[in-house]
Design an enzyme around this catalytic site. Structure first.
Site, PDB file in Angstrom:
ATOM      1  N   SER A 180     -73.401 -62.693  37.516  1.00  0.00           N
ATOM      2  CA  SER A 180     -72.557 -61.683  38.151  1.00  0.00           C
ATOM      3  C   SER A 180     -71.933 -60.743  37.130  1.00  0.00           C
ATOM      4  O   SER A 180     -72.656 -59.979  36.511  1.00  0.00           O
ATOM      5  CB  SER A 180     -71.493 -62.270  39.073  1.00  0.00           C
ATOM      6  OG  SER A 180     -71.051 -61.243  39.954  1.00  0.00           O
ATOM      7  N   HIS A 198     -59.709 -54.725  30.937  1.00  0.00           N
ATOM      8  CA  HIS A 198     -59.116 -53.392  30.829  1.00  0.00           C
ATOM      9  C   HIS A 198     -57.773 -53.563  30.131  1.00  0.00           C
ATOM     10  O   HIS A 198     -56.952 -54.366  30.578  1.00  0.00           O
ATOM     11  CB  HIS A 198     -58.925 -52.771  32.211  1.00  0.00           C
ATOM     12  CG  HIS A 198     -58.500 -51.345  32.158  1.00  0.00           C
ATOM     13  ND1 HIS A 198     -59.374 -50.315  32.380  1.00  0.00           N
ATOM     14  CD2 HIS A 198     -57.304 -50.778  31.900  1.00  0.00           C
ATOM     15  CE1 HIS A 198     -58.715 -49.162  32.267  1.00  0.00           C
ATOM     16  NE2 HIS A 198     -57.455 -49.432  31.965  1.00  0.00           N
ATOM     17  N   CYS A 240     -71.606 -66.632  40.194  1.00  0.00           N
ATOM     18  CA  CYS A 240     -72.249 -67.209  41.378  1.00  0.00           C
ATOM     19  C   CYS A 240     -72.926 -68.539  41.032  1.00  0.00           C
ATOM     20  O   CYS A 240     -73.580 -69.138  41.873  1.00  0.00           O
ATOM     21  CB  CYS A 240     -73.273 -66.239  41.957  1.00  0.00           C
ATOM     22  SG  CYS A 240     -74.701 -65.958  40.874  1.00  0.00           S
TER      23      CYS A 240
END
Length: 120
Positions: free
Chosen positions: A67, A72, A87
């Protein structure tokens, strides 16, 4: 043979507060830490893209077979957002998160870890 994903994925969303100013502004260090962290859970890295903002700030997105991961930075608040979804299986990604946190040594963390059921 056809690959079938686990019916339970794992999501980690966290904000790390009180990050050292030198570390939060070192995009090369942050990327290196993330790439090494992903190895802890044996993620398969497909591609990464990052951007350093002017005068400050950094974003990194990593596309994984399992995935994705994103960070940030918010240097003006000495904080970093960390988001990871896998996943692969229930709880997968915790070693990656823990490695990242241990390298950055935040003063405070708000984290949400949850299993995501994708099959009804």
């Amino acid at each position: 043979m056809k690959f079938i994903s686990s019916s339970i994925g794992h999501e980690i969303s966290a904000v790390l507060y009180g990050i050292d100013k030198k570390l939060i502004n070192d995009s090369n260090y942050l990327k290196l830490v993330i790439m090494n962290a992903l190895k802890k859970d044996k993620f398969t890295i497909l591609k990464d893209i990052d951007h350093k903002f002017s005068p400050q700030g950094y974003i990194l997105n990593v596309l994984l077979s399992e995935s994705h991961l994103a960070i940030h930075t918010y240097p003006e608040y000495n904080s970093i957002y960390f988001g990871l979804y896998s996943c692969k299986s229930k709880g997968h990604g915790k070693k990656t998160y823990e490695f990242f946190v241990n390298k950055l040594k935040p003063k405070e963390i708000v984290v949400d870890m949850k299993d995501i059921i994708v099959k009804k």
